[in-house]
Write an enzyme that holds these catalytic residues in place. Structure first.
Site, PDB file in Angstrom:
ATOM      1  N   TYR A  88      -9.728  -3.389  12.709  1.00 18.82           N
ATOM      2  CA  TYR A  88      -9.814  -3.959  14.062  1.00 18.82           C
ATOM      3  C   TYR A  88      -9.106  -3.094  15.114  1.00 18.82           C
ATOM      4  CZ  TYR A  88      -5.297  -6.140  12.866  1.00 18.82           C
ATOM      5  OH  TYR A  88      -4.000  -6.360  12.469  1.00 18.82           O
ATOM      6  N   ILE A 107      -6.831  -5.893   1.742  1.00 18.13           N
ATOM      7  CA  ILE A 107      -6.344  -5.511   0.404  1.00 18.13           C
ATOM      8  C   ILE A 107      -5.144  -6.411   0.149  1.00 18.13           C
ATOM      9  CG2 ILE A 107      -5.370  -3.638  -0.978  1.00 18.13           C
ATOM     10  CD1 ILE A 107      -6.788  -1.634   0.894  1.00 18.13           C
ATOM     11  N   LEU A 110       0.829  -1.213   0.000  1.00 13.81           N
ATOM     12  CA  LEU A 110       0.000   0.000   0.000  1.00 13.81           C
ATOM     13  C   LEU A 110       0.861   1.259   0.000  1.00 13.81           C
ATOM     14  CD1 LEU A 110      -2.799  -1.078   2.534  1.00 13.81           C
ATOM     15  CD2 LEU A 110      -2.616  -1.498   0.081  1.00 13.81           C
TER      16      LEU A 110
HETATM   17  C1  LIG Z   1      -7.219  -8.342   6.695  1.00 10.79           C
HETATM   18  C2  LIG Z   1      -7.653  -7.025   7.228  1.00 10.79           C
HETATM   19  C3  LIG Z   1      -6.851  -6.523   8.352  1.00 10.79           C
HETATM   20  C4  LIG Z   1      -5.421  -6.547   8.033  1.00 10.79           C
HETATM   21  C5  LIG Z   1      -4.533  -5.851   8.739  1.00 10.79           C
HETATM   22  C6  LIG Z   1      -3.169  -5.848   8.364  1.00 10.79           C
HETATM   23  C7  LIG Z   1      -2.283  -5.282   9.120  1.00 10.79           C
HETATM   24  C8  LIG Z   1      -0.859  -5.316   8.834  1.00 10.79           C
HETATM   25  O1  LIG Z   1      -0.154  -4.742   9.586  1.00 10.79           O
HETATM   26  S1  LIG Z   1      -0.232  -6.113   7.464  1.00 10.79           S
HETATM   27  C9  LIG Z   1       1.497  -5.682   7.422  1.00 10.79           C
HETATM   28  C10 LIG Z   1       2.252  -6.885   7.231  1.00 10.79           C
HETATM   29  N1  LIG Z   1       3.630  -6.563   6.908  1.00 10.79           N
HETATM   30  C11 LIG Z   1       4.637  -6.872   7.706  1.00 10.79           C
HETATM   31  O2  LIG Z   1       4.465  -7.458   8.760  1.00 10.79           O
HETATM   32  C12 LIG Z   1       5.986  -6.458   7.210  1.00 10.79           C
HETATM   33  C13 LIG Z   1       7.044  -6.399   8.260  1.00 10.79           C
HETATM   34  N2  LIG Z   1       7.079  -7.607   9.104  1.00 10.79           N
HETATM   35  C14 LIG Z   1       8.219  -8.169   9.552  1.00 10.79           C
HETATM   36  O3  LIG Z   1       9.302  -7.731   9.237  1.00 10.79           O
HETATM   37  C15 LIG Z   1       8.118  -9.383  10.456  1.00 10.79           C
HETATM   38  O4  LIG Z   1       6.921 -10.078  10.188  1.00 10.79           O
HETATM   39  C16 LIG Z   1       8.147  -8.994  11.970  1.00 10.79           C
HETATM   40  C17 LIG Z   1       6.957  -8.115  12.362  1.00 10.79           C
HETATM   41  C18 LIG Z   1       8.135 -10.292  12.791  1.00 10.79           C
HETATM   42  C19 LIG Z   1       9.401  -8.204  12.328  1.00 10.79           C
HETATM   43  O5  LIG Z   1      10.531  -8.784  11.760  1.00 10.79           O
HETATM   44  P1  LIG Z   1      11.924  -8.891  12.604  1.00 10.79           P
HETATM   45  O6  LIG Z   1      12.941  -9.412  11.635  1.00 10.79           O
HETATM   46  O7  LIG Z   1      12.182  -7.630  13.293  1.00 10.79           O
HETATM   47  O8  LIG Z   1      11.560  -9.923  13.709  1.00 10.79           O
HETATM   48  P2  LIG Z   1      11.999 -11.437  13.951  1.00 10.79           P
HETATM   49  O9  LIG Z   1      13.376 -11.423  14.509  1.00 10.79           O
HETATM   50  O10 LIG Z   1      11.723 -12.269  12.753  1.00 10.79           O
HETATM   51  O11 LIG Z   1      10.953 -11.855  15.078  1.00 10.79           O
HETATM   52  C20 LIG Z   1      10.849 -11.093  16.277  1.00 10.79           C
HETATM   53  C21 LIG Z   1      10.060 -11.913  17.279  1.00 10.79           C
HETATM   54  O12 LIG Z   1       8.753 -12.186  16.743  1.00 10.79           O
HETATM   55  C22 LIG Z   1       8.524 -13.582  16.731  1.00 10.79           C
HETATM   56  N3  LIG Z   1       7.688 -13.947  15.580  1.00 10.79           N
HETATM   57  C23 LIG Z   1       7.891 -13.590  14.306  1.00 10.79           C
HETATM   58  N4  LIG Z   1       6.934 -14.152  13.530  1.00 10.79           N
HETATM   59  C24 LIG Z   1       6.147 -14.898  14.333  1.00 10.79           C
HETATM   60  C25 LIG Z   1       5.013 -15.729  14.118  1.00 10.79           C
HETATM   61  N5  LIG Z   1       4.493 -15.893  12.890  1.00 10.79           N
HETATM   62  N6  LIG Z   1       4.457 -16.349  15.172  1.00 10.79           N
HETATM   63  C26 LIG Z   1       4.963 -16.191  16.417  1.00 10.79           C
HETATM   64  N7  LIG Z   1       6.051 -15.384  16.699  1.00 10.79           N
HETATM   65  C27 LIG Z   1       6.629 -14.781  15.658  1.00 10.79           C
HETATM   66  C28 LIG Z   1       9.906 -14.191  16.599  1.00 10.79           C
HETATM   67  O13 LIG Z   1       9.903 -15.538  17.002  1.00 10.79           O
HETATM   68  C29 LIG Z   1      10.707 -13.258  17.517  1.00 10.79           C
HETATM   69  O14 LIG Z   1      10.471 -13.577  18.856  1.00 10.79           O
HETATM   70  P3  LIG Z   1      11.546 -14.449  19.706  1.00 10.79           P
HETATM   71  O15 LIG Z   1      11.542 -15.808  19.082  1.00 10.79           O
HETATM   72  O16 LIG Z   1      11.016 -14.457  21.086  1.00 10.79           O
HETATM   73  O17 LIG Z   1      12.871 -13.756  19.581  1.00 10.79           O
HETATM   74  N1  NDP Z   2      -2.971  -5.125   3.158  1.00 12.78           N
HETATM   75  C1  NDP Z   2      -3.995  -5.120   4.008  1.00 12.78           C
HETATM   76  O1  NDP Z   2      -4.960  -5.897   3.866  1.00 12.78           O
HETATM   77  C2  NDP Z   2      -4.017  -4.166   5.135  1.00 12.78           C
HETATM   78  C3  NDP Z   2      -2.931  -3.390   5.468  1.00 12.78           C
HETATM   79  N2  NDP Z   2      -3.033  -2.507   6.507  1.00 12.78           N
HETATM   80  C4  NDP Z   2      -1.945  -1.603   6.819  1.00 12.78           C
HETATM   81  O2  NDP Z   2      -1.438  -1.059   5.635  1.00 12.78           O
HETATM   82  C5  NDP Z   2      -0.066  -0.722   5.807  1.00 12.78           C
HETATM   83  C6  NDP Z   2       0.746  -1.305   4.678  1.00 12.78           C
HETATM   84  O3  NDP Z   2       0.654  -2.726   4.721  1.00 12.78           O
HETATM   85  P1  NDP Z   2       0.901  -3.609   3.428  1.00 12.78           P
HETATM   86  O4  NDP Z   2       1.292  -2.745   2.304  1.00 12.78           O
HETATM   87  O5  NDP Z   2      -0.241  -4.507   3.271  1.00 12.78           O
HETATM   88  O6  NDP Z   2       2.129  -4.509   3.908  1.00 12.78           O
HETATM   89  P2  NDP Z   2       3.688  -4.428   3.592  1.00 12.78           P
HETATM   90  O7  NDP Z   2       4.310  -5.528   4.371  1.00 12.78           O
HETATM   91  O8  NDP Z   2       3.905  -4.397   2.129  1.00 12.78           O
HETATM   92  O9  NDP Z   2       4.116  -3.013   4.181  1.00 12.78           O
HETATM   93  C7  NDP Z   2       4.735  -2.826   5.400  1.00 12.78           C
HETATM   94  C8  NDP Z   2       5.905  -1.913   5.180  1.00 12.78           C
HETATM   95  O10 NDP Z   2       6.440  -1.545   6.453  1.00 12.78           O
HETATM   96  C9  NDP Z   2       7.846  -1.491   6.322  1.00 12.78           C
HETATM   97  N3  NDP Z   2       8.448  -1.724   7.635  1.00 12.78           N
HETATM   98  C10 NDP Z   2       8.297  -2.819   8.427  1.00 12.78           C
HETATM   99  N4  NDP Z   2       9.045  -2.686   9.520  1.00 12.78           N
HETATM  100  C11 NDP Z   2       9.664  -1.480   9.441  1.00 12.78           C
HETATM  101  C12 NDP Z   2      10.574  -0.796  10.280  1.00 12.78           C
HETATM  102  N5  NDP Z   2      10.991  -1.299  11.434  1.00 12.78           N
HETATM  103  N6  NDP Z   2      11.015   0.426   9.875  1.00 12.78           N
HETATM  104  C13 NDP Z   2      10.598   0.966   8.713  1.00 12.78           C
HETATM  105  N7  NDP Z   2       9.735   0.337   7.873  1.00 12.78           N
HETATM  106  C14 NDP Z   2       9.289  -0.858   8.237  1.00 12.78           C
HETATM  107  C15 NDP Z   2       8.194  -2.598   5.348  1.00 12.78           C
HETATM  108  O11 NDP Z   2       9.420  -2.337   4.681  1.00 12.78           O
HETATM  109  P3  NDP Z   2      10.835  -3.003   5.122  1.00 12.78           P
HETATM  110  O12 NDP Z   2      10.614  -4.453   5.258  1.00 12.78           O
HETATM  111  O13 NDP Z   2      11.759  -2.573   4.021  1.00 12.78           O
HETATM  112  O14 NDP Z   2      11.192  -2.340   6.415  1.00 12.78           O
HETATM  113  C16 NDP Z   2       7.029  -2.540   4.388  1.00 12.78           C
HETATM  114  O15 NDP Z   2       7.337  -1.728   3.280  1.00 12.78           O
HETATM  115  C17 NDP Z   2       0.314  -1.210   7.190  1.00 12.78           C
HETATM  116  O16 NDP Z   2       0.201  -0.154   8.101  1.00 12.78           O
HETATM  117  C18 NDP Z   2      -0.748  -2.240   7.487  1.00 12.78           C
HETATM  118  O17 NDP Z   2      -0.951  -2.399   8.865  1.00 12.78           O
HETATM  119  C19 NDP Z   2      -4.165  -2.390   7.251  1.00 12.78           C
HETATM  120  C20 NDP Z   2      -5.238  -3.157   6.974  1.00 12.78           C
HETATM  121  C21 NDP Z   2      -5.265  -4.093   5.882  1.00 12.78           C
END
Ligand SMILES: CCC/C=C/C=C/C(=O)SCCNC(=O)CCNC(=O)[C@H](O)C(C)(C)COP(=O)(O)OP(=O)(O)OC[C@H]1O[C@@H](n2cnc3c(N)ncnc32)[C@H](O)[C@@H]1OP(=O)(O)O
Ligand code: NDP
Length: 324
Positions: A188, A232, A60
């Site tokens: 949520y 999305i 997004l």
């Molecule tokens: C459908 C409608 C509503 C939708 C809403 C959507 C909302 C959103 O926010 S979607 C956005 C999704 N995008 C992302 O999450 C992108 C960025 N995410 C990440 O980078 C990773 O997923 C994370 C958030 C875990 C952060 O990465 P990082 O490298 O900093 O962390 P890790 O070292 O991998 O993990 C840290 C601790 O978290 C535990 N963990 C990771 N994944 C899981 C899992 N699936 N289940 C349980 N625990 C998890 C991991 O084990 C680490 O903990 P520890 O083992 O205690 O050290």
């Molecule tokens: N897609 C969906 O259905 C929905 C999405 N959202 C929200 O929309 C937004 C975008 O999500 P979406 O595009 O789907 O998912 P993405 O995973 O594509 O986007 C998440 C972005 O956050 C960046 N990010 C994660 N951790 C960090 C960090 N520590 N510092 C800086 N940047 C970081 C990632 O880049 P990088 O890994 O390079 O750091 C990535 O570009 C989020 O706020 C999500 O909660 C909300 C509801 C529904």
């Protein structure tokens, strides 16, 4: 024998209906609610404007950067993965002809945020538009969650948004420059949700932060608004929230508009809220979910599944009841 169930799991009635040809959400007539994905605002709406978008390299954030750039903005996108950011920046600027800068920044680290803002100021100045879009999330039963798992999500979502907002807010106030701040939360944030508890708690915190600052910082020329998207499809979200792909159909079934949202639709709303056309909007929380939230909330909404023949029978039963 067929039963009409309420979303609570209670049976509304049980009677001898012919087996219902239950219409699934995906069988809705197509043609309604087709997405329009082109830029909505007039060309040049963001000319001479600088936009800062966290997480702008993917999903997004990328879509929002694309539309702002199409509308004339110079953009700075920031996140952890510089290579991803640079690729997106190159693709967008080559399509739009407008500058897109990529800056590495981990929003969990306030010093990294300050360095990123220093770099942006050196490149382009202070922004007119700030979009806090970066997030982390994963589905997990809360009893399996470690403290570090909790921290990994809440640090990105709540602390990251706060660090970016504080750093930019203070510098903009100092420079006496107004700006539009937008946060991307989720539906949520309002209801809470099991299995994504750190995200629900952090997104609710972001909403409180933005509503509070809408009240406090209007006097400095700052507006604060919130979009709550429903589902999305993006790789980042769906790989962590629906890794097997099995939940998508039930999402679509409960969305009254019968489909997922499109990144470009969200981007148009974000552009509007960040534009001068919305200069009287502040403190707003816009739900953008095809109707999913209200569809999940209403006690009797499951009655969508009742067929016309069943309705005839229900009506006769109701009208045939005398007294209480
Ligand atoms: C459908 C409608 C509503 C939708 C809403 C959507 C909302 C959103 O926010 S979607 C956005 C999704 N995008 C992302 O999450 C992108 C960025 N995410 C990440 O980078 C990773 O997923 C994370 C958030 C875990 C952060 O990465 P990082 O490298 O900093 O962390 P890790 O070292 O991998 O993990 C840290 C601790 O978290 C535990 N963990 C990771 N994944 C899981 C899992 N699936 N289940 C349980 N625990 C998890 C991991 O084990 C680490 O903990 P520890 O083992 O205690 O050290
Ligand atoms: N897609 C969906 O259905 C929905 C999405 N959202 C929200 O929309 C937004 C975008 O999500 P979406 O595009 O789907 O998912 P993405 O995973 O594509 O986007 C998440 C972005 O956050 C960046 N990010 C994660 N951790 C960090 C960090 N520590 N510092 C800086 N940047 C970081 C990632 O880049 P990088 O890994 O390079 O750091 C990535 O570009 C989020 O706020 C999500 O909660 C909300 C509801 C529904």
């Amino acid at each position: 024998m067929a039963a009409v169930m309420l979303s609570s799991g209670r049976k509304l009635l049980q009677t001898r209906f012919p087996r219902p040809p239950v219409r699934s959400g995906s069988a809705r007539p197509s043609g309604f609610f087709a997405p329009s994905e082109g830029a909505m605002l007039p060309a040049g709406s963001f000319r001479d404007r600088l936009a800062f978008i966290t997480g702008g390299g993917t999903g997004l954030g990328r879509a929002m950067t694309m539309v702002l750039s199409q509308l004339g903005a110079r953009c700075v996108i920031a996140s952890r993965k510089l290579d991803v950011l640079q690729e997106t920046a190159g693709e967008i600027s080559s399509q739009t002809g407008n500058q897109v800068h990529a800056l590495q920044c981990d929003v969990r680290d306030p010093q990294a945020v300050a360095r990123c803002v220093d770099q942006m100021v050196a490149l382009s100045g202070l922004p007119d538009v700030i979009i806090n879009n970066a997030a982390g999330n994963f589905i997990c039963p809360t009893e399996r969650l470690t403290p570090n798992g909790w921290r990994s999500v809440t640090d990105i979502v709540l602390n990251g948004t706060a660090f970016v907002t504080l750093e930019l807010g203070k510098r903009l106030i100092q420079a006496q420059k107004g700006a539009s701040f937008l946060a991307i939360t989720t539906i949520y944030a309002e209801s809470g949700s099991g299995f994504v508890v750190p995200s629900a708690a952090a997104k609710a915190g972001v909403e409180a932060l933005y509503k509070s600052l809408a009240a406090e910082w209007g006097r400095y020329g700052h507006r604060f608004n919130i979009i709550q998207p429903g589902p999305i499809r993006t790789k980042g979200a769906f790989s962590r929230l629906d890794p097997t792909g099995t939940f998508e159909k039930s999402m679509i079934d409960r969305i009254p508009t019968g489909r997922l949202g499109k990144p470009a639709e969200l981007a148009n709303l974000a552009a509007y809220l960040s534009s001068d056309f919305a200069s009287w909007m502040s403190g707003a929380v816009i739900r953008f979910d095809g109707g999913e939230y209200v569809s999940m909330a209403g006690e009797f909404n499951e009655l969508r599944k009742v067929t016309p023949d069943q309705w005839k029978m229900l009506e006769a039963m109701i009208k045939g009841t005398k007294g209480s």
